[in-house]
Structure formats: structure tokens, C-alpha cells
Design a protein around this motif. Sequence first.
Motif, PDB file in Angstrom:
ATOM      1  N   ARG A  57       6.908   5.248  -7.036  1.00  0.00           N
ATOM      2  CA  ARG A  57       6.876   5.227  -8.337  1.00  0.00           C
ATOM      3  C   ARG A  57       7.500   6.438  -9.134  1.00  0.00           C
ATOM      4  O   ARG A  57       8.345   6.197  -9.981  1.00  0.00           O
ATOM      5  CB  ARG A  57       5.335   5.040  -9.076  1.00  0.00           C
ATOM      6  CG  ARG A  57       5.592   4.618 -10.549  1.00  0.00           C
ATOM      7  CD  ARG A  57       4.606   3.912 -10.899  1.00  0.00           C
ATOM      8  NE  ARG A  57       4.666   3.769 -12.557  1.00  0.00           N
ATOM      9  CZ  ARG A  57       3.801   3.469 -13.271  1.00  0.00           C
ATOM     10  NH1 ARG A  57       2.290   3.358 -12.694  1.00  0.00           N
ATOM     11  NH2 ARG A  57       3.834   3.236 -14.511  1.00  0.00           N
ATOM     12  N   ASP A  90       6.629  -2.022  -7.077  1.00  0.00           N
ATOM     13  CA  ASP A  90       6.066  -3.210  -6.547  1.00  0.00           C
ATOM     14  C   ASP A  90       6.819  -3.770  -5.233  1.00  0.00           C
ATOM     15  O   ASP A  90       6.178  -4.290  -4.395  1.00  0.00           O
ATOM     16  CB  ASP A  90       6.408  -4.273  -7.687  1.00  0.00           C
ATOM     17  CG  ASP A  90       5.297  -4.099  -8.750  1.00  0.00           C
ATOM     18  OD1 ASP A  90       4.334  -3.570  -8.663  1.00  0.00           O
ATOM     19  OD2 ASP A  90       5.720  -5.085  -9.668  1.00  0.00           O
ATOM     20  N   MET A  96       7.982   0.747 -12.298  1.00  0.00           N
ATOM     21  CA  MET A  96       6.848  -0.265 -11.741  1.00  0.00           C
ATOM     22  C   MET A  96       7.686  -1.566 -11.105  1.00  0.00           C
ATOM     23  O   MET A  96       7.200  -1.718  -9.909  1.00  0.00           O
ATOM     24  CB  MET A  96       6.456  -0.810 -12.759  1.00  0.00           C
ATOM     25  CG  MET A  96       5.199   0.249 -13.443  1.00  0.00           C
ATOM     26  SD  MET A  96       4.077  -0.615 -14.443  1.00  0.00           S
ATOM     27  CE  MET A  96       5.010  -1.229 -15.969  1.00  0.00           C
ATOM     28  N   ALA A  97       8.789  -2.100 -11.229  1.00  0.00           N
ATOM     29  CA  ALA A  97       9.322  -3.163 -10.382  1.00  0.00           C
ATOM     30  C   ALA A  97       9.583  -2.426  -9.183  1.00  0.00           C
ATOM     31  O   ALA A  97       9.595  -3.268  -8.160  1.00  0.00           O
ATOM     32  CB  ALA A  97      10.634  -3.806 -11.241  1.00  0.00           C
TER      33      ALA A  97
END
Length: 175
Positions: A38, A33, A29-30
Motif C-alpha cells: 500500500r 487489494d 487501495m485498489a
Amino acid sequence: MSTEEMTPMTPPPRPDEEEVHLFVERMAMAFADVGFPRMAGRVLFTVMSADEPLTAAEIGERLGVSAAAVSGAVRYLTQFGMLVREPVKGSRRDRYRMPANPWYEATITKTGLYKNFIDIANGGVDALQGRNTQAGERVAEMRDFFLFVQEEIDALGERWRARRAATGHGDRAGA
């Protein structure tokens, strides 16, 4: 009988599977972002968290996803040098592992990102008559910035390789 033979062997520590899963998902997820796909992140960190290379089926099983999802992600990751594909002897399957030093080598040097920007900007400077126009000056400044960044990355890479060697990271198999 020696005391070594009488002492039961201590099994190696086993990672907490739930904590590893949370690590994989949080890192994916990081990375997502900041624009990283993903699924590619999930696959990358699943392989990173494994002690041995994994097949696509093993990756899919750990993530609870289809082979097709894994296939696209490993293709993406191998293109950028973030994963290495190795054939499984006597099988049509492949295993995937992290290369040595993937963070600097694979993410910066192998993508040629800044070289591409510099080359395109050079063409723009030429098309805009060099620094003789305001637009040409802006594009030249952009090119010069990317040249500067590339030089700094090259110097940073040298320092990283020296630090990595000094801390012994390069000595571990599959590091």
C-alpha cells in the motif's frame, strides 16, 4: 504595445488537491487489494500525480508520512522500474519521477516474472522425468502455459507500443 502584452496571462489550471489525494488513496487501495504494497502504491500515485519530479521529503509531506516510509517505498518501486531516481544537483537528495511507459515496460518486461516461472518449471520437468509421468506432464503443461502467456505478453507489448505511439503518449515529456 501589442494586444498580447496587454492581455493578462492566464495561469495554468491547478489540480484540486483534495480530489488528487482521493485519487492517490483510492488507487493505492485498489493496488493493495491485488497484493501491491500500500505505501508503495501511495508513493507511486503521488509521483504520478505531480507535474515535476519530487524529493522523498516532498512525497512524505504530500502523504503525511515519515521519510522512512517513503524510503522503503521508493526502494521497492525503483527495483521494479516503476520510479526513476535522479540526483538533485548540488545536494545529497534525489528526486523521483515516473519512467516513460511504466505500465508495460516496468511491470512485465523488467520483472522477468514468467521467464523465472518457465526456468523453474523446466527444472521440474527434468526432475520428474519429462512427460513420462503424470506429475511431469502437469509441470510441463504449467511451463507451456507460462510460455504461452509470455509470448502473448510480448505480442501485447508490441501492440501497446504501436498504440501508444499512434495516440501520442510517448511524445510528452515524462510520459
